[in-house]
Design a protein around this motif. Structure first.
Motif, mmCIF file in Angstrom:
data_model
loop_
_atom_site.group_PDB
_atom_site.id
_atom_site.type_symbol
_atom_site.label_atom_id
_atom_site.label_comp_id
_atom_site.label_asym_id
_atom_site.label_seq_id
_atom_site.Cartn_x
_atom_site.Cartn_y
_atom_site.Cartn_z
ATOM 1 N N GLY A 200 -0.083 26.741 0.217
ATOM 2 C CA GLY A 200 1.273 26.280 -0.565
ATOM 3 C C GLY A 200 2.114 25.530 0.259
ATOM 4 N N ALA A 201 2.092 25.656 1.582
ATOM 5 C CA ALA A 201 3.116 24.940 2.437
ATOM 6 C C ALA A 201 2.544 23.532 3.028
ATOM 7 C CB ALA A 201 3.735 25.757 3.548
ATOM 8 N N GLY A 202 1.279 23.405 2.789
ATOM 9 C CA GLY A 202 0.371 22.128 3.392
ATOM 10 C C GLY A 202 0.178 21.153 2.344
ATOM 11 N N SER A 203 -0.512 20.265 2.889
ATOM 12 C CA SER A 203 -1.274 18.908 1.808
ATOM 13 C C SER A 203 -2.724 19.156 2.365
ATOM 14 C CB SER A 203 -0.326 17.887 1.946
ATOM 15 O OG SER A 203 -0.495 17.087 2.963
ATOM 16 N N ALA A 204 -3.463 18.881 0.937
ATOM 17 C CA ALA A 204 -4.741 18.788 1.354
ATOM 18 C C ALA A 204 -5.223 17.371 1.905
ATOM 19 C CB ALA A 204 -5.393 19.130 -0.073
ATOM 20 N N LYS A 239 -3.088 22.500 16.319
ATOM 21 C CA LYS A 239 -1.997 23.163 17.052
ATOM 22 C C LYS A 239 -0.827 23.504 16.465
ATOM 23 C CE LYS A 239 -3.851 20.708 21.247
ATOM 24 N NZ LYS A 239 -4.263 19.207 20.644
ATOM 25 N N THR A 240 -0.254 23.032 15.425
ATOM 26 C CA THR A 240 1.210 23.036 15.010
ATOM 27 C C THR A 240 0.644 23.909 13.363
ATOM 28 O OG1 THR A 240 0.841 21.129 13.746
ATOM 29 C CG2 THR A 240 1.893 20.843 15.790
ATOM 30 N N GLU A 241 1.871 24.411 13.068
ATOM 31 C CA GLU A 241 1.753 24.999 11.962
ATOM 32 C C GLU A 241 1.638 24.210 10.543
ATOM 33 O OE1 GLU A 241 5.445 27.428 11.373
ATOM 34 O OE2 GLU A 241 4.979 27.651 9.189
ATOM 35 N N LYS A 242 2.006 23.117 10.704
ATOM 36 C CA LYS A 242 1.905 21.903 9.682
ATOM 37 C C LYS A 242 0.260 21.773 9.587
ATOM 38 C CE LYS A 242 2.582 17.362 8.094
ATOM 39 N NZ LYS A 242 1.193 17.530 7.455
ATOM 40 N N GLU A 243 -0.269 21.467 10.889
ATOM 41 C CA GLU A 243 -1.949 21.288 10.748
ATOM 42 C C GLU A 243 -2.610 22.485 10.320
ATOM 43 O OE1 GLU A 243 -1.970 18.203 14.693
ATOM 44 O OE2 GLU A 243 -2.076 20.335 15.309
ATOM 45 N N ALA A 248 -5.577 24.527 5.790
ATOM 46 C CA ALA A 248 -5.715 25.725 4.622
ATOM 47 C C ALA A 248 -5.812 24.993 3.273
ATOM 48 C CB ALA A 248 -4.551 26.605 4.765
ATOM 49 N N ALA A 249 -4.709 24.236 3.176
ATOM 50 C CA ALA A 249 -4.764 23.447 1.679
ATOM 51 C C ALA A 249 -6.011 22.861 1.305
ATOM 52 C CB ALA A 249 -3.447 22.573 1.638
ATOM 53 N N SER A 250 -6.573 22.186 2.424
ATOM 54 C CA SER A 250 -7.659 21.162 2.125
ATOM 55 C C SER A 250 -8.848 22.204 1.730
ATOM 56 C CB SER A 250 -7.788 20.572 3.316
ATOM 57 O OG SER A 250 -6.948 19.724 3.493
ATOM 58 N N PHE A 251 -8.956 23.393 2.521
ATOM 59 C CA PHE A 251 -10.288 24.157 2.122
ATOM 60 C C PHE A 251 -9.984 24.750 1.078
ATOM 61 C CE2 PHE A 251 -10.691 29.014 1.526
ATOM 62 C CZ PHE A 251 -12.149 28.781 2.024
ATOM 63 N N GLN A 252 -8.654 25.149 0.705
ATOM 64 C CA GLN A 252 -8.619 25.700 -0.714
ATOM 65 C C GLN A 252 -8.858 24.819 -1.772
ATOM 66 O OE1 GLN A 252 -5.645 28.868 -1.772
ATOM 67 N NE2 GLN A 252 -4.297 27.072 -2.807
ATOM 68 N N GLU A 253 -8.409 23.640 -1.698
ATOM 69 C CA GLU A 253 -8.642 22.555 -2.711
ATOM 70 C C GLU A 253 -10.228 22.440 -2.927
ATOM 71 O OE1 GLU A 253 -5.823 22.327 -3.762
ATOM 72 O OE2 GLU A 253 -6.761 20.564 -5.390
#
Ligand code: KG4
Ligand code: ZN
Length: 341
Positions: A200-204, A239-243, A248-253
């Motif tokens: 939810g906080a990332g982009s795919a 390495k970062t939270e954003k990465e 996570a977003a890409s896997f979920q997509e």
């Protein structure tokens, strides 16, 4: 009919009291009480469920939950039927529930019915306001997608009593893939809700393969998707939270797209009037929203259980017990009966 039910197939200890009426033609359920004692904190240090720890926790929690129901004013002597999950699940965990239910049945002289855990999930959609309002003719035939930590399958349901398996995962269940990918990203167990939050906080932004999407069957493969994430992370350590959020977003997509497209195709093939979603992964808001949107586009209905009945609970076991009882299923557990899994 008042049904008291017990569920201990994995790491949730659960009891419920359900009032069922209406028969097979128009079954309706009121959950008088549903209590769940989660063992997440116990298993978390091990990164997954440890069967013998689950057994120990069930043994401790079952009497406490029973007391909780009594404290809420529910009287087991008023039960018409007792029900317990008899599988599939972790054997030491299942046995604690079965033995507990057998003792209750003996003490209070009640009939006891063994229930299949998957039937519990499948019928859990009846615990939703949409299903309470719907007539059976608006629901069936249906394409039912069951997504949990142990199973991923699509059923064609002609009715509440007749169904056949259209497809299933050939390797990992989708919930298992969520949990494994979460581990790769150093998220705690259980991974499903953690991945959902991170997604939810990332982009795919990373494209992962959609295994078996183009094959003309209703089977899945989620182990390949998990491996694709593993290789990606080996080459691009997050390495970062954003990465981590983006992975996570890409896997979920990828996972959601395969689940939604295959279920929609199955629904068309089954000439379904509805799509039914159930199992722990049905708690995933992205999957719920995408499947609902796809059903609306096809002009068919969408049913999923109320949020608290997606992951393991005993209310769904009470619902499945009512249906099994009306079908005349011979899964009565006698004092000597073995576990049927
Ligand atoms: O149905 P369930 O409680 O137990 C089994 O019968 O397996 O499902 C548990 C699974 C776990 O893999 C968990 O990570 C997943 O459901 N899960 C989710 C979410 N909540 C639970 N997966 C994705 N998103 C969620 N919000
Ligand atoms: Zn389950």
């Amino acid at each position: 009919m008042i049904i008291w039910s017990v569920e201990t197939s994995c790491d949730e200890t659960a009891l419920a009291v359900v009032e069922a009426s209406g028969g097979l033609k128009n079954p309706k359920f009121a959950v008088l009480e549903s209590v769940v004692s989660s063992q997440i904190a116990v298993h978390r240090p091990f990164g997954g469920v440890v069967p013998n720890l689950a057994k120990r926790e069930h043994l401790k929690n079952l009497p406490l939950l029973l007391e909780k129901l009594s404290a809420k004013g529910l009287d087991i002597r008023k039960a018409d039927l007792l029900a317990v999950t008899i599988g599939p699940g972790l054997e030491p965990a299942l046995w604690t529930g079965v033995n507990f239910a057998k003792e209750l049945a003996k003490k209070y002289k009640k009939p006891l019915l063994g229930v299949n855990h998957l039937e519990g999930h499948i019928f859990s959609f009846l615990l939703s306001s949409g299903a309470r309002r719907a007539k059976p003719s608006e629901v069936f035939p249906a394409a039912a997608l069951l997504v949990s930590g142990g199973h991923t399958l699509i059923l064609k349901m002609k009715s509440l009593t007749e169904w056949k398996r259209m497809g299933e995962t050939r390797d990992d269940a989708v919930g298992e893939a969520y949990d494994k990918v979460a581990r790769l990203l150093d998220f705690p167990y259980p991974g499903g809700p953690e991945i959902e939050k991170a997604a939810g906080a990332g982009s795919a932004s990373v494209f992962f393969p959609r295994p078996m999407l183009d094959q003309k069957n209703y089977d899945f493969s989620f182990s390949g998707l998990k491996t694709a994430v593993l290789y990606y992370l080996r080459d691009h350590p997050a390495k970062t939270e954003k990465e981590r959020n983006d992975v996570a977003a890409s896997f979920q997509e990828a996972a959601v797209e395969v689940l939604v497209k295959k279920t929609v195709r199955a629904a068309a093939d089954a000439e379904a009037k509805s799509i039914i979603l159930s199992g722990g992964v049905a708690a995933n808001k992205r999957l719920r929203a995408e499947l609902k949107k796809a059903a609306r586009k096809e002009k068919i209905k969408f049913f999923a259980p109320e949020m608290r009945f997606n992951t393991d609970n005993a209310a769904m076991i009470g619902v499945a017990a009512y249906i099994a009882k009306l079908r005349g299923k011979k899964r009565r557990i006698s004092a000597q009966a073995n576990l049927i899994i």
